[in-house]
Design an enzyme around this catalytic site. Structure first.
Site, PDB file in Angstrom:
ATOM      1  N   LYS A  14     -58.163 -36.179  50.575  1.00 13.01           N
ATOM      2  CA  LYS A  14     -56.955 -36.301  49.348  1.00 13.01           C
ATOM      3  C   LYS A  14     -55.665 -37.064  49.701  1.00 13.01           C
ATOM      4  O   LYS A  14     -55.386 -37.453  48.313  1.00 13.01           O
ATOM      5  CB  LYS A  14     -56.873 -34.655  49.369  1.00 13.01           C
ATOM      6  N   ARG A  89     -54.722 -22.643  46.494  1.00 16.29           N
ATOM      7  CA  ARG A  89     -55.375 -22.209  47.542  1.00 16.29           C
ATOM      8  C   ARG A  89     -57.146 -21.018  47.368  1.00 16.29           C
ATOM      9  O   ARG A  89     -57.934 -21.307  48.332  1.00 16.29           O
ATOM     10  CB  ARG A  89     -54.814 -22.035  49.256  1.00 16.29           C
ATOM     11  N   ARG A 128     -60.074 -38.926  67.170  1.00 17.98           N
ATOM     12  CA  ARG A 128     -58.786 -38.484  67.276  1.00 17.98           C
ATOM     13  C   ARG A 128     -58.845 -38.775  69.198  1.00 17.98           C
ATOM     14  O   ARG A 128     -59.319 -37.369  69.769  1.00 17.98           O
ATOM     15  CB  ARG A 128     -57.431 -38.261  67.069  1.00 17.98           C
ATOM     16  N   ARG A 162     -57.097 -33.807  72.703  1.00 22.19           N
ATOM     17  CA  ARG A 162     -56.497 -32.536  72.052  1.00 22.19           C
ATOM     18  C   ARG A 162     -57.610 -31.216  72.125  1.00 22.19           C
ATOM     19  O   ARG A 162     -58.009 -32.198  71.252  1.00 22.19           O
ATOM     20  CB  ARG A 162     -55.417 -32.549  71.553  1.00 22.19           C
ATOM     21  N   ARG A 173     -62.483 -25.249  62.257  1.00 27.23           N
ATOM     22  CA  ARG A 173     -60.983 -25.114  60.795  1.00 27.23           C
ATOM     23  C   ARG A 173     -61.958 -25.786  59.629  1.00 27.23           C
ATOM     24  O   ARG A 173     -61.415 -25.262  58.412  1.00 27.23           O
ATOM     25  CB  ARG A 173     -60.343 -26.637  61.255  1.00 27.23           C
TER      26      ARG A 173
END
Ligand code: ZN
Length: 217
Positions: A14, A89, A128, A162, A173
């Site tokens: 996005k 949202r 990542r 991480r 998530r």
């Protein structure tokens, strides 16, 4: 006039799409996060109201966020249109937005959902990793080390991920976001203004698909 909302899960692209849309159509990019920071820094009445909730560690009520959005949508840079980022949202917020756009006579012209399969998103978001020695950040897909297994910056060979970037955490998530995203999609689909694009293509192809939808109006 283009008054737009982009829907999509984290990692769907996005942000990149928004930048390209703003570049081409010169519409205002309205991010709820930026709006809050600005209103609080300028100590506007709504900014102070929002701050009183945040300072206590509470969520800012929808009505307060909506007031902020309504103020923002009256700024002159929204003449040619706007792209809303971070609002709505939920369907409750979508209803509030509908009231705002009616009052201001600035109806939404497009809602575009960028669709990417969950497995692809997990791959993108968990790509990542960082160097254990110097903390340099890399991404297996978009920004790998030049030599495999060797840090570009310090030559180190040990890397770690991480906690937030681990696949299990990313999956969680995404699921939380999906629960919010699906009712919103349904909401706008029922209104007949939802269009979808395939977000698994290259960023320039995603933009081309969005551009085609926007230039139809
Ligand atoms: Zn390093």
């Amino acid at each position: 006039m283009i008054n737009l909302i982009l829907l999509g899960l984290p990692g769907a692209g996005k942000g990149t799409a928004s930048e390209r849309i703003v570049d081409k159509y010169h519409i205002a990019h309205i991010s709820t996060g930026d709006m809050f920071r600005e209103a609080m820094a300028n100590e506007t009445p709504v900014g102070l109201e929002a701050k009183s909730y945040i300072d206590k560690g509470n969520l800012v009520p929808d009505e307060v966020t909506a007031k902020l959005v309504e103020e923002r949508l009256q700024q002159p840079d929204t003449e040619k249109g706007f792209i809303l980022d971070g609002f709505p949202r939920t369907t409750v917020q979508a209803e509030l937005l509908e009231g705002i756009t009616k009052r201001l006579n600035k109806p939404l012209t497009n809602v575009i959902a960028i669709d990417v399969d969950e497995d692809v998103l997990i791959k993108r978001l968990s790509a990542r990793y960082m160097c254990k020695n110097c903390g340099a950040t890399y991404n297996k897909i978009s920004n790998p080390t030049k030599v495999e297994g060797t840090c570009d910056r310090c030559g180190g060979h040990e890397f770690y991920q991480r906690e937030d970037d681990k696949p299990e955490v990313v999956k969680n998530r995404l699921e939380v976001n999906e629960k919010m995203n699906t009712p919103l999609r349904d909401f706008y689909e029922k209104k007949g203004i939802l269009a979808t694009v395939d977000g698994e293509q290259k960023p320039e192809e995603v933009f081309a698909a969005i551009d085609k939808i926007l230039s139809k109006d």
